[in-house]
Design an enzyme around this catalytic site. Structure first.
Site, PDB file in Angstrom:
ATOM      1  N   ARG A  51       0.821  -1.208   0.000  1.00 51.54           N
ATOM      2  CA  ARG A  51       0.000   0.000   0.000  1.00 51.54           C
ATOM      3  C   ARG A  51       0.865   1.273   0.000  1.00 51.54           C
ATOM      4  O   ARG A  51       0.710   2.150  -0.846  1.00 51.54           O
ATOM      5  CB  ARG A  51      -0.858  -0.043   1.265  1.00 51.54           C
ATOM      6  CG  ARG A  51      -1.951   0.963   1.376  1.00 51.54           C
ATOM      7  CD  ARG A  51      -2.687   0.713   2.695  1.00 51.54           C
ATOM      8  NE  ARG A  51      -3.332  -0.595   2.704  1.00 51.54           N
ATOM      9  CZ  ARG A  51      -4.538  -0.817   2.202  1.00 51.54           C
ATOM     10  NH1 ARG A  51      -5.224   0.172   1.667  1.00 51.54           N
ATOM     11  NH2 ARG A  51      -5.062  -2.030   2.238  1.00 51.54           N
ATOM     12  N   THR A  52       1.781   1.345   0.939  1.00 54.49           N
ATOM     13  CA  THR A  52       2.620   2.541   1.052  1.00 54.49           C
ATOM     14  C   THR A  52       3.580   2.668  -0.132  1.00 54.49           C
ATOM     15  O   THR A  52       3.797   3.758  -0.661  1.00 54.49           O
ATOM     16  CB  THR A  52       3.426   2.489   2.375  1.00 54.49           C
ATOM     17  OG1 THR A  52       2.515   2.340   3.448  1.00 54.49           O
ATOM     18  CG2 THR A  52       4.241   3.743   2.576  1.00 54.49           C
ATOM     19  N   LYS A  80      22.233 -10.528   2.305  1.00 53.91           N
ATOM     20  CA  LYS A  80      23.570 -11.119   2.299  1.00 53.91           C
ATOM     21  C   LYS A  80      24.419 -10.579   3.441  1.00 53.91           C
ATOM     22  O   LYS A  80      25.625 -10.778   3.483  1.00 53.91           O
ATOM     23  CB  LYS A  80      24.269 -10.826   0.971  1.00 53.91           C
ATOM     24  CG  LYS A  80      23.527 -11.364  -0.251  1.00 53.91           C
ATOM     25  CD  LYS A  80      24.441 -11.352  -1.485  1.00 53.91           C
ATOM     26  CE  LYS A  80      23.694 -11.760  -2.740  1.00 53.91           C
ATOM     27  NZ  LYS A  80      23.088 -10.592  -3.422  1.00 53.91           N
ATOM     28  N   ARG A 101      11.376   1.916   4.099  1.00 54.32           N
ATOM     29  CA  ARG A 101      10.624   1.266   5.168  1.00 54.32           C
ATOM     30  C   ARG A 101      11.504   0.165   5.740  1.00 54.32           C
ATOM     31  O   ARG A 101      12.174  -0.557   4.997  1.00 54.32           O
ATOM     32  CB  ARG A 101       9.325   0.676   4.656  1.00 54.32           C
ATOM     33  CG  ARG A 101       8.459   0.136   5.780  1.00 54.32           C
ATOM     34  CD  ARG A 101       7.192  -0.409   5.213  1.00 54.32           C
ATOM     35  NE  ARG A 101       6.222  -0.753   6.225  1.00 54.32           N
ATOM     36  CZ  ARG A 101       5.161  -0.014   6.522  1.00 54.32           C
ATOM     37  NH1 ARG A 101       4.966   1.139   5.932  1.00 54.32           N
ATOM     38  NH2 ARG A 101       4.293  -0.422   7.416  1.00 54.32           N
ATOM     39  N   HIS A 129       5.843   7.134  11.063  1.00 56.84           N
ATOM     40  CA  HIS A 129       5.357   6.954   9.694  1.00 56.84           C
ATOM     41  C   HIS A 129       4.773   8.305   9.273  1.00 56.84           C
ATOM     42  O   HIS A 129       3.572   8.463   9.159  1.00 56.84           O
ATOM     43  CB  HIS A 129       4.292   5.847   9.685  1.00 56.84           C
ATOM     44  CG  HIS A 129       3.897   5.371   8.317  1.00 56.84           C
ATOM     45  ND1 HIS A 129       4.569   5.730   7.174  1.00 56.84           N
ATOM     46  CD2 HIS A 129       2.873   4.573   7.920  1.00 56.84           C
ATOM     47  CE1 HIS A 129       3.982   5.155   6.132  1.00 56.84           C
ATOM     48  NE2 HIS A 129       2.951   4.450   6.562  1.00 56.84           N
TER      49      HIS A 129
END
Ligand SMILES: [Zn+2]
Lengths: 305, 151
Positions: A51-52, A80, A101, A129
């Site tokens: 969504r974001t 890694k 994010r 956020h």
């Protein structure tokens, strides 16, 4: 470090918040421009959030910019064992700004410290956020015509719900009155109640949803998640009590709007969707314009190197 | 003969006085006195008019670094540091916390970036009434000064 980063809503003054909302209104009137022509924006999603990510990527593409990045950590070099510092340095040699994010709290602040290009925090664990907060403010402004002197009712998971915490911080500039409605287990933490007291913000607390919002201008619902409960019986009880139904809105104010950061589970009955007071789908759409405003701001006035 | 306990006099070095008795061995730990080769005198459960029962540390030929006094300011803010030169107290240093503490404190939040990546911890020192709280610069969580974990 780039000073243009947006990590936390508290990084922005009242004036900066208002200027973002102004600019978002411009983008809503005309969302397709070429103002980011030739710019490359990296979207680094160390944890998936479709969504974001789609909202940010659409914002950039509609302004003529290009996107590079990854949508979950499994496909990134961090799987890694590369440090966040190294990933950020590698990406910043390609991109003009980074939207990030990350599941760890504080990851965005750290990235902003080490990155030579601006970093936009698209969520760092349960911490911040800010683009969600700004789109909440934009939705409130758009539906109420003002941010000043509103009564805002926050419902659901007020303990872990970061969106409600950030909303309190952001609204503190605009003389709000809050009503906190949450089950005992998910009550508003003291820290935020102390914040309200220190800023002379009146608030009330209650554990029952019914009829507590008849004087509210905004009803802000949040998701009540099963995993927050130690007692599953209690979850089942709460789940049923904290469902907003159409008939509960009968005595609410005419200007009331219902917001929810989405996705919802059971906290808003689908029969509310057709009510004029339901605003959560438009709220999500407002995210596009607000994110266009944010990306444009962090890329504006960049020092020429 | 005098019945009073006589603690060996110190020619040059540092005396940490007025340590609450239950904090003495914490002080020993954070200053790494267990592996320190200097002459050290420890005393505990001494009578104190101010705090009832106190501990005392004397370390010969050692000055405390700033990050060490920061740690002490977190554990025993009311202790007193005396710098001794040639048997004389040349300086009494109160323990004051700076506005920001770097490195010495570990963030108690298990999902904080500082506990997973090679990031130097940074905490803002917040004073609310007479209580001191630390706020992690990264995850923004607040923790009471007396509950911090010191690296
Ligand atoms: Zn932290």
């Amino acid at each position: 470090m780039s000073n243009n980063s947006l990590v936390s809503i508290s990084d922005y003054s009242k004036e900066e918040i208002l200027s973002i909302l102004d600019s978002a209104a411009d983008f809503e009137a005309n969302p397709n421009r070429k103002s980011l022509d030739g710019k490359v924006i990296a979207t680094l999603f160390f944890e998936p959030s479709t969504r974001t990510r789609l909202s940010f990527e659409t914002a950039v593409i509609r302004l003529g910019g290009s996107i590079i990045g990854f949508s979950d950590a499994a496909t990134s070099s961090s799987s890694k064992g590369e440090t966040l510092n190294d990933t950020i340095h590698m990406v910043s040699s390609y991109a003009d700004a980074i939207v990030m994010r990350h599941p760890l709290e504080g990851a965005a602040r750290y990235a902003a410290e080490v990155s030579p290009v601006p970093v936009i925090n698209a969520g760092d664990g349960a911490n911040q956020h800010p683009s969600q907060t700004l789109l909440d403010l934009y939705s409130i402004l758009k539906t109420q015509g003002t941010l000043e002197n509103l009564t805002i009712c926050l419902v659901g998971d007020l303990k872990y719900g970061r969106t409600v915490h950030s909303l309190i911080m952001a609204m503190s500039h605009f003389n709000p009155t809050f009503k906190f409605i949450a089950p005992e287990e998910l009550k508003m933490p003291d820290e935020y109640k102390v914040f309200c007291k220190n800023h002379n913000i009146p608030f009330t607390e209650s554990t029952e949803l019914t009829d507590n919002f008849n004087d509210a201008d905004i009803l802000y619902m949040t998701r009540v998640q099963k995993e927050r409960f130690q007692d599953l019986m209690e979850y089942e009880r709460v789940k049923n009590v904290y469902t907003l139904k159409n008939e509960m809105l009968e005595n609410s104010k005419a200007n009331l709007k219902i917001l929810h950061p989405l996705p919802r589970v059971t906290e808003i009955d689908p029969d509310v969707d057709s009510n004029d007071k339901a605003y959560y789908f438009q709220q999500a759409q407002n995210g596009l314009y607000v994110r266009q405003a944010i990306v444009s701001k962090v890329l504006a006035n960049m020092p020429i190197i | 003969m005098e019945k009073k306990l006589k603690v060996a006099a110190l020619k040059d070095g540092t005396v940490i006085d007025h340590i609450p008795s239950d904090k003495l061995f914490k002080v020993v730990h954070i200053l790494h006195l267990d592996t320190c080769k200097n002459q050290i005198t420890l005393a505990n459960n001494l009578e104190s008019k101010k705090i009832g029962s106190k501990g005392l540390v004397k370390i010969a030929d050692r000055a405390l670094a700033e990050n060490e006094t920061n740690k002490l300011a977190l554990i025993c803010p009311d202790a007193k540091i005396n710098i001794i030169r040639d048997f004389e107290v040349v300086e009494k240093r109160p323990l004051v916390l700076p506005d920001e503490i770097r490195e010495v404190v570990q963030c108690p939040n298990p999902v904080c970036i500082t506990n997973h990546q090679p990031v130097q911890t940074r905490f803002f020192v917040l004073k609310e009434n007479d209580k001191t709280k630390l706020k992690c610069r990264y995850c923004e969580r607040e923790v009471k000064a007396e509950e911090v974990r010191i690296k």
